[in-house]
Motif scaffolding. Sequence first.
Motif, mmCIF file in Angstrom:
data_model
loop_
_atom_site.group_PDB
_atom_site.id
_atom_site.type_symbol
_atom_site.label_atom_id
_atom_site.label_comp_id
_atom_site.label_asym_id
_atom_site.label_seq_id
_atom_site.Cartn_x
_atom_site.Cartn_y
_atom_site.Cartn_z
ATOM 1 N N THR A 232 24.257 -28.961 -60.123
ATOM 2 C CA THR A 232 23.694 -29.773 -59.056
ATOM 3 C C THR A 232 24.755 -30.535 -58.273
ATOM 4 O O THR A 232 24.442 -31.241 -57.352
ATOM 5 C CB THR A 232 22.696 -30.790 -59.610
ATOM 6 N N VAL A 233 26.034 -30.403 -58.675
ATOM 7 C CA VAL A 233 27.106 -31.087 -57.944
ATOM 8 C C VAL A 233 27.203 -30.477 -56.547
ATOM 9 O O VAL A 233 27.292 -29.260 -56.388
ATOM 10 C CB VAL A 233 28.450 -30.904 -58.687
ATOM 11 N N LYS A 234 27.141 -31.374 -55.567
ATOM 12 C CA LYS A 234 27.101 -30.873 -54.191
ATOM 13 C C LYS A 234 28.433 -30.236 -53.827
ATOM 14 O O LYS A 234 29.498 -30.818 -54.037
ATOM 15 C CB LYS A 234 26.777 -32.019 -53.242
ATOM 16 N N SER A 235 28.368 -29.084 -53.309
ATOM 17 C CA SER A 235 29.602 -28.429 -52.894
ATOM 18 C C SER A 235 30.078 -29.033 -51.570
ATOM 19 O O SER A 235 29.300 -29.618 -50.830
ATOM 20 C CB SER A 235 29.352 -26.935 -52.735
ATOM 21 N N SER A 236 31.372 -28.905 -51.300
ATOM 22 C CA SER A 236 31.913 -29.476 -50.065
ATOM 23 C C SER A 236 31.327 -28.756 -48.852
ATOM 24 O O SER A 236 30.975 -27.580 -48.922
ATOM 25 C CB SER A 236 33.433 -29.334 -50.065
ATOM 26 N N VAL A 237 31.244 -29.506 -47.751
ATOM 27 C CA VAL A 237 30.632 -28.938 -46.541
ATOM 28 C C VAL A 237 31.491 -27.783 -46.048
ATOM 29 O O VAL A 237 32.715 -27.902 -45.947
ATOM 30 C CB VAL A 237 30.533 -30.031 -45.450
ATOM 31 N N PRO A 238 30.896 -26.658 -45.777
ATOM 32 C CA PRO A 238 31.716 -25.541 -45.313
ATOM 33 C C PRO A 238 32.428 -25.861 -44.009
ATOM 34 O O PRO A 238 31.908 -26.580 -43.161
ATOM 35 C CB PRO A 238 30.691 -24.410 -45.124
ATOM 36 N N SER A 239 33.639 -25.340 -43.873
ATOM 37 C CA SER A 239 34.494 -25.725 -42.750
ATOM 38 C C SER A 239 34.136 -25.009 -41.452
ATOM 39 O O SER A 239 34.756 -25.266 -40.433
ATOM 40 C CB SER A 239 35.942 -25.420 -43.109
ATOM 41 N N ASN A 240 33.151 -24.162 -41.491
ATOM 42 C CA ASN A 240 32.850 -23.410 -40.266
ATOM 43 C C ASN A 240 31.919 -24.154 -39.318
ATOM 44 O O ASN A 240 31.435 -23.592 -38.355
ATOM 45 C CB ASN A 240 32.280 -22.028 -40.618
ATOM 46 N N THR A 241 31.620 -25.478 -39.610
ATOM 47 C CA THR A 241 30.756 -26.233 -38.704
ATOM 48 C C THR A 241 31.551 -26.590 -37.452
ATOM 49 O O THR A 241 32.744 -26.880 -37.505
ATOM 50 C CB THR A 241 30.260 -27.523 -39.370
ATOM 51 N N THR A 242 30.894 -26.616 -36.307
ATOM 52 C CA THR A 242 31.569 -26.875 -35.036
ATOM 53 C C THR A 242 31.598 -28.375 -34.769
ATOM 54 O O THR A 242 30.560 -29.043 -34.805
ATOM 55 C CB THR A 242 30.803 -26.157 -33.906
ATOM 56 N N VAL A 247 34.490 -28.524 -28.647
ATOM 57 C CA VAL A 247 33.771 -27.836 -27.569
ATOM 58 C C VAL A 247 33.649 -28.665 -26.288
ATOM 59 O O VAL A 247 33.310 -28.138 -25.235
ATOM 60 C CB VAL A 247 32.354 -27.416 -28.045
ATOM 61 N N ALA A 248 33.926 -30.010 -26.383
ATOM 62 C CA ALA A 248 33.750 -30.859 -25.196
ATOM 63 C C ALA A 248 34.842 -30.600 -24.158
ATOM 64 O O ALA A 248 35.983 -30.285 -24.509
ATOM 65 C CB ALA A 248 33.765 -32.323 -25.619
ATOM 66 N N SER A 249 34.457 -30.735 -22.865
ATOM 67 C CA SER A 249 35.425 -30.517 -21.776
ATOM 68 C C SER A 249 36.187 -31.806 -21.456
ATOM 69 O O SER A 249 36.998 -31.835 -20.551
ATOM 70 C CB SER A 249 34.694 -29.993 -20.536
ATOM 71 N N PHE A 250 35.880 -32.914 -22.147
ATOM 72 C CA PHE A 250 36.582 -34.180 -21.953
ATOM 73 C C PHE A 250 37.004 -34.710 -23.313
ATOM 74 O O PHE A 250 36.555 -34.204 -24.355
ATOM 75 C CB PHE A 250 35.683 -35.198 -21.231
#
Lengths: 305, 268
Positions: A232-242, A247-250
């Motif tokens: 039940t130990v939470k795994s680390s958040v996968p690195s493929n999140t954006t 993505v911002a133009s500024f």
Amino acid sequence: MLEVIRDAKLQSPFILFVGHTTDPPASRTFVCDSFHPLPDSTDLNGSSLFISLVKSYIKSSELDTHVLCWERKTLRQLKPLQIQMSNLFLHDCLSDFHGWINPDETQTGFLSTIRKILPGNSREINVVIDSLSNPFFTIGFGVCLKELQQMINSTTENSPKIQQLLCFVHGDMVPCGTSSIGHVKHLATTVVDLNNQTARITHRKPGGHVERKEEQFVLSNGQFHIQALAGTVKSSVPSNTTLPQDVASFRVSLSDKEKEDRNKLVLPYMRTGDNSQEEGGGKVFYQPDAVDDWDDEDPDDDLDI
Amino acid sequence: MAAALIAALGLDQPEVQSSSIAVLEKGNADSSFVLSCFMWECLVGRSARECRANGLLLPRPSETSTAVLLLTCHHSAAHYRNQSLKLGLNLTSLSQKGLFEELDLMKIISESFSTLKETSDEDLCRNGTIVVKSLFASMRTKLLKLKENFKSVCLIIGNVNDLLTSGVSNTQLFIFINYLQGLLSEITNLSLVISTHVSDDAESERLLGAFLKNASDFTVTVSALQTGLSKDVSGCLSVGGLSLSSGTYHYRLLDRQVKMFSPGASSV
């Protein structure tokens, strides 16, 4: 939370245990891999846990507990306890519920069965039904739901108040398909889904908050023990999140200098060291707008007070 | 002989007496040989063991004997007589001694309909209830009568799912099974063996199988080999229950015996 239920300390009018049948674990499958035996419901779907829990529940509860036995093993396992516990009342719903042997003994539902051996001084009782799958078919799904509703709300006259209702239902033994189990779950304030020695508990609090828990249990010598959930130990958040800055133009982030300047800024509603001496009492400041229609006259001037 | 099957499945244990056993047959498997083995266990095996334990050579009827009541639904009574004869059990002679009685489902159904003077629409709707009610009444009467003369009684029902094709609904059949389960509380030393065919395609049969499995103390599952046919293996047998250790075996039906072995050990 299973231990809280076992000790009769959970404030929940209707606790529903749903036994889900699954294939046996790998350790119980055999050499002949082509053969898939029917799931062993007596071990894996949680009915043994329920009976074990009910035994402890009866001992912990101060109120009379009426158990409607719709399965013979429940009756057989609780019968020895009846000799020790005076607050336990067993109802054999298999012998002559429909009056085939003695027409005078015909019963119509759960409440009529309870009333048959209800002590006159009983004002509040607990009710256990094991299991609901049988009466869903033999009495009728609609009738059972109606009776459950009446029992939860204690709306029937000449019946004691039902403090808590504990029911077990086989998830694969429900009329009109397994999806209709949702109707029963909707009535319950606490739902315990039992599957392969894991209990997923959903508890709806009176305020509307929903609490979810998952517990793993082990049965030994008729007693269940809670174990820490494996994996039940939470795994680390996968690195493929954006991320937004990708993505911002500024520019989204601030530099250190900009952060320092921002922290120095004193906003109008913020307390500063100048007005610290006025602390301790409330004060209302009002700055009229230029367009406000401000009248200096006393509005009660014309009254003879 | 049948002793190998009974011993392998652990059904010769004392706790199996006065309990209910569900026999589920899956796929193309036929569980009638398991019922014949149960009959052998009740009529011969159990009483012989008790006599040996008491140091007696010959069993004394009515003191140690178990009488059997068989309800035939799918196979005829003659089928069970022939099958039992191959296991060394002469049901005809035992029925003359009063140890064995049989009921034919179709006979009871026709009798229950003939008692109706007028068949109204309401009666037609209640046909199923009438059938199972009269079936239960005649079985209960016979069992109580057998219990007067013998120490224990065993009720065996072959392929109870056939009632579903005789105008009985799932609800009516479940009530009937409930009443049979209730008899276990009413009659001491009564054991109940009910077999049914389970098919994943037919919802009513699936429900019946699950219902029986939940209602019974022990479950024996008979299924064919799903990998195909084998000259060494007839099928798979598994047993599960509250106090029995679960296990799966392969079996081979021979002319006069049922051979049991662990999976993968067919040559032993």
